[in-house]
Design a protein around this motif. Structure first.
Motif, PDB file in Angstrom:
ATOM      1  N   ILE B  10       0.837  -1.198   0.000  1.00 39.36           N
ATOM      2  CA  ILE B  10       0.000   0.000   0.000  1.00 39.36           C
ATOM      3  C   ILE B  10       0.873   1.250   0.000  1.00 39.36           C
ATOM      4  CG2 ILE B  10      -1.623   1.342   1.410  1.00 39.36           C
ATOM      5  CD1 ILE B  10      -2.913  -1.390   2.119  1.00 39.36           C
ATOM      6  N   VAL B  11       1.977   1.195   0.759  1.00 39.68           N
ATOM      7  CA  VAL B  11       2.881   2.351   0.778  1.00 39.68           C
ATOM      8  C   VAL B  11       3.504   2.565  -0.597  1.00 39.68           C
ATOM      9  CG1 VAL B  11       4.999   3.300   1.732  1.00 39.68           C
ATOM     10  CG2 VAL B  11       3.390   2.124   3.229  1.00 39.68           C
ATOM     11  N   SER B  14       1.022   3.851  -2.972  1.00 38.89           N
ATOM     12  CA  SER B  14       0.746   5.286  -2.836  1.00 38.89           C
ATOM     13  C   SER B  14       1.755   6.107  -3.629  1.00 38.89           C
ATOM     14  CB  SER B  14       0.823   5.722  -1.370  1.00 38.89           C
ATOM     15  OG  SER B  14      -0.050   4.958  -0.594  1.00 38.89           O
ATOM     16  N   ALA B  17       1.080   5.773  -7.196  1.00 41.20           N
ATOM     17  CA  ALA B  17      -0.143   6.500  -7.520  1.00 41.20           C
ATOM     18  C   ALA B  17       0.108   7.999  -7.655  1.00 41.20           C
ATOM     19  CB  ALA B  17      -1.207   6.247  -6.458  1.00 41.20           C
ATOM     20  N   VAL B  18       0.943   8.557  -6.779  1.00 40.59           N
ATOM     21  CA  VAL B  18       1.231   9.991  -6.874  1.00 40.59           C
ATOM     22  C   VAL B  18       1.830  10.304  -8.244  1.00 40.59           C
ATOM     23  CG1 VAL B  18       2.612  11.882  -5.952  1.00 40.59           C
ATOM     24  CG2 VAL B  18       1.511  10.279  -4.392  1.00 40.59           C
ATOM     25  N   GLN B 143       4.055   9.538   3.139  1.00 35.98           N
ATOM     26  CA  GLN B 143       3.812   9.175   1.734  1.00 35.98           C
ATOM     27  C   GLN B 143       2.347   8.822   1.510  1.00 35.98           C
ATOM     28  OE1 GLN B 143       6.726   6.043   1.334  1.00 35.98           O
ATOM     29  NE2 GLN B 143       8.369   7.444   0.770  1.00 35.98           N
ATOM     30  N   VAL B 144       1.797   8.009   2.422  1.00 41.52           N
ATOM     31  CA  VAL B 144       0.398   7.597   2.258  1.00 41.52           C
ATOM     32  C   VAL B 144      -0.536   8.793   2.431  1.00 41.52           C
ATOM     33  CG1 VAL B 144      -1.427   6.094   3.115  1.00 41.52           C
ATOM     34  CG2 VAL B 144       0.909   5.259   3.017  1.00 41.52           C
ATOM     35  N   PHE B 147      -0.503  11.019  -0.569  1.00 37.47           N
ATOM     36  CA  PHE B 147      -1.278  10.432  -1.656  1.00 37.47           C
ATOM     37  C   PHE B 147      -2.769  10.689  -1.455  1.00 37.47           C
ATOM     38  CE2 PHE B 147      -4.022   6.701  -2.211  1.00 37.47           C
ATOM     39  CZ  PHE B 147      -4.272   6.838  -3.581  1.00 37.47           C
ATOM     40  N   LEU B 148      -3.249  10.439  -0.219  1.00 38.96           N
ATOM     41  CA  LEU B 148      -4.685  10.588   0.043  1.00 38.96           C
ATOM     42  C   LEU B 148      -5.137  12.029  -0.199  1.00 38.96           C
ATOM     43  CD1 LEU B 148      -5.067   8.330   3.202  1.00 38.96           C
ATOM     44  CD2 LEU B 148      -5.995   7.921   0.904  1.00 38.96           C
ATOM     45  N   ALA B 240      -5.608   5.221  -9.489  1.00 43.25           N
ATOM     46  CA  ALA B 240      -5.176   4.949  -8.124  1.00 43.25           C
ATOM     47  C   ALA B 240      -5.268   3.452  -7.819  1.00 43.25           C
ATOM     48  CB  ALA B 240      -6.031   5.750  -7.140  1.00 43.25           C
ATOM     49  N   PHE B 244      -2.225   0.772  -6.788  1.00 44.63           N
ATOM     50  CA  PHE B 244      -2.230  -0.110  -5.617  1.00 44.63           C
ATOM     51  C   PHE B 244      -2.059  -1.568  -6.018  1.00 44.63           C
ATOM     52  CE2 PHE B 244      -3.894   3.527  -3.378  1.00 44.63           C
ATOM     53  CZ  PHE B 244      -3.139   3.438  -2.233  1.00 44.63           C
TER      54      PHE B 244
END
Lengths: 289, 291
Positions: B10-11, B14, B17-18, B143-144, B147-148, B240, B244
């Motif tokens: 997940i990290v 993220s 995803a960015v 980082q997470v 991203f959020l 996104a 992931f």
């Protein structure tokens, strides 16, 4: 003299590579970033056939060409219907997968350690071990391929490819199986690249995966884009320019620490300017637009 | 064990995803396969290094300054490289090659200036936090969170503002957009600014954790491209999710086999998606009138 021969051998190896890529790019309009993968498959296949199975160089080359051509069909058959960016991306994916396998299948390829001590080609008791002899071999093969390619481009097969390139719908409408022709063009291209790989492996007598990276694929594609594609003059001009340019830099006395980066910067600038002002390359026939 | 690897996935998802969201903004609007985005990523990281590490400026100054520099670089690439090609109606292939060449140009200029070795952006080990048996470093949490925040802001921007609607409109039909007398150049320039600043953010978030070298950009852009293609380019949420999927998959491969096979799996997934579902995995069926 030795220096000159070395350059000439490298030119013959890259001339074969650029002629091989000319077929999919200049005749089928498909930009491929996988040419270094076939180059590497050729180099590794020849090496393994010679060293593990004890097969003579020339027989090993034939086997490697067949192997590489078959693998290229596996890549091109499913991906040829992809358009534009997606096809480039699929070929890039294949390039990265092949590199990773060469790098990590240690049992077969010795991975990052590379394979040293590759024997020189031998035919009827003549060993092509010195620079002049090797150049006689690589030069003959390159010129032979050049002549065959010239004949090939004006053959019915070459003309169908040209027709597909100019107007795919018309080619389909007169009953040509476009996919078959494109796949065949790719197979020939993969086979030719394997010959380059074989020559490279037996010339340097050492191979490791770092000679067959994505960067190398980009370099081969740059040769064809800079020189131009769709005829023979294009790839040959591109090869001469891209191989001789760094040697020219050496004579200008650019220090070794900055030379590789400077070379890349010059390649990149030439490419950007050509794409903008002369998309058919310096001597090419096919315009990618 | 598996939970830790999924959390790691997940990290890294993220981070992918960015980068992917930045690439998506540009690709969705302009249809340019902007590989040089990877060079913008690298350049922003090095500018941050110069300001934050070499000159010792504060984070509050270095971070925005690097993002703005990234945006300016992206804008410069658009107007010097792509815009003239667009005017000539050049093919996607020509734009792709030009982008690749631009990438090589910028990366080698960086290598000439800074050298080829890795530069560290933050000294010492990052403090770590553990709960149950999962360990996370502080930078990973940033980082997470980044991203959020980015995802929510991008979503609101694309769906809720006039500029966001313009982005989708150009991506769907740029000729119609121009015919309506709207300023296409302005919107595309804006998209390059936004996307490039996001690339800078991705670069700094990664760099603070593992450092930067001139060649990391290619790795970052390729992961982002795979995420965008897998997720489907039409929608931001898909991108996104694609990121992931890749992040978790890569970490499962690392766990089960080894990090060496990571890229094989990533690109096999890409090939399978390209061949069998080239619209992306997470595409919601569009109504006919949306096409």
């Amino acid at each position: 003299m030795n220096y000159l021969l070395h350059i000439l051998i490298m030119i013959s190896i890259y001339a074969i590579l650029s002629i091989s890529l000319n077929l999919p790019v200049g005749y089928a309009g498909l930009l491929s970033l996988a040419q270094a993968a076939f180059y590497g498959i050729g180099a590794y296949a020849v090496t393994l056939f010679m060293m593990q199975a004890g097969i003579n160089f020339f027989a090993a080359v034939v086997l490697s060409v067949i192997l590489s051509a078959i693998l290229s069909v596996f890549v091109s058959y499913p991906s040829i219907r992809l358009k534009g960016d997606y096809f480039i991306l699929a070929s890039l994916a294949f390039q990265i997968i092949v590199f990773t396998i060469l790098y990590n299948w240690i049992d077969l390829t010795r991975g990052p350690y590379g394979i040293p001590g590759i024997p020189r080609p031998e035919l009827f008791g003549i060993v092509f071990d010195s620079l002049p002899k090797f150049f006689a071999l690589s030069g003959t093969i390159a010129i032979g391929i050049l002549l065959v390619a010239k004949k090939f481009y004006s053959s019915p097969f070459g003309l169908v490819l040209k027709a597909i390139r100019e107007d795919e719908l018309s080619a389909i409408s007169i009953g040509k199986n476009v996919r078959k022709f494109k796949v065949l063009a790719f197979a020939i291209s993969g086979g030719l690249a394997a010959i380059s790989g074989a020559l490279y492996a037996s010339y340097v007598t050492y191979i490791d995966p770092t000679s067959f990276t994505l960067d190398e694929s980009i370099f081969i594609l740059s040769i064809v884009m800079v020189g131009g594609s769709g005829n023979l003059r294009g790839p040959v001009t591109g090869t001469l320019l891209m191989i001789l340019l760094p040697e020219g830099l050496r004579f200008l006395g650019i220090p070794d620490s900055v030379a590789p980066n400077l070379r890349q910067i010059i390649y990149a600038l030439v490419l950007i300017l050509l794409m903008r002002f002369r998309p058919q390359g310096m001597a090419g026939e096919y315009r990618l637009d | 064990m598996i939970v830790q690897f999924i959390v790691n996935g997940i990290v890294s998802g993220s981070l992918i995803a960015v980068m992917a969201i930045g690439f998506w903004f540009i690709y969705r609007t302009t249809n340019i396969f902007h590989i040089a985005h990877g060079a913008v990523y690298t350049a922003s990281g090095y500018i941050f290094y110069s300001l934050y590490v070499s000159k010792g400026y504060s984070l509050l100054l270095s971070l925005p300054a690097s993002l703005i520099s990234g945006a300016v670089l992206g804008l410069a690439i658009y107007f010097t490289v792509y815009r003239p090609l667009e005017k000539k109606n050049a093919s996607t292939g020509i734009k792709f090659i030009s982008s690749l060449a631009t990438y090589i140009l910028i990366v080698n200029v960086i290598a000439l200036i800074y050298g080829n070795e890795t530069k560290i952006l933050s000294e010492g080990l990052s403090a770590s936090i553990s709960f149950w048996d999962i360990i996370l470093t502080k930078i990973q949490i940033y980082q997470v969170i980044s991203f959020l925040v980015l995802l929510v802001l991008s979503y609101l921007f694309v769906k809720g503002t006039k500029a966001g609607r313009a982005i989708r409109a150009i991506g769907d039909n740029s000729r119609l957009f121009k015919a309506l007398g709207l300023n296409e150049r302005w919107v595309k320039g804006m998209v390059f600014c936004i996307g490039s600043a996001i690339a800078g953010l991705a670069s700094i978030l990664t760099g603070l954790d593992v450092g930067i070298d001139p060649h990391i950009g290619m790795f970052a852009i390729l992961n982002a491209v795979v995420a965008v293609i897998i997720g489907g380019i039409k929608r931001l949420e898909g991108v996104a999710l694609g990121a992931f999927l890749i992040g978790i998959l890569q970490n499962l491969v690392i766990w089960q086999f080894s990090a060496r096979w990571e890229s094989v799996v990533t690109f096999l997934v890409l090939v399978v998606v390209l061949l069998y579902k080239s619209g992306g995995l997470f595409v919601v069926k569009t109504r006919v009138e949306e096409l």
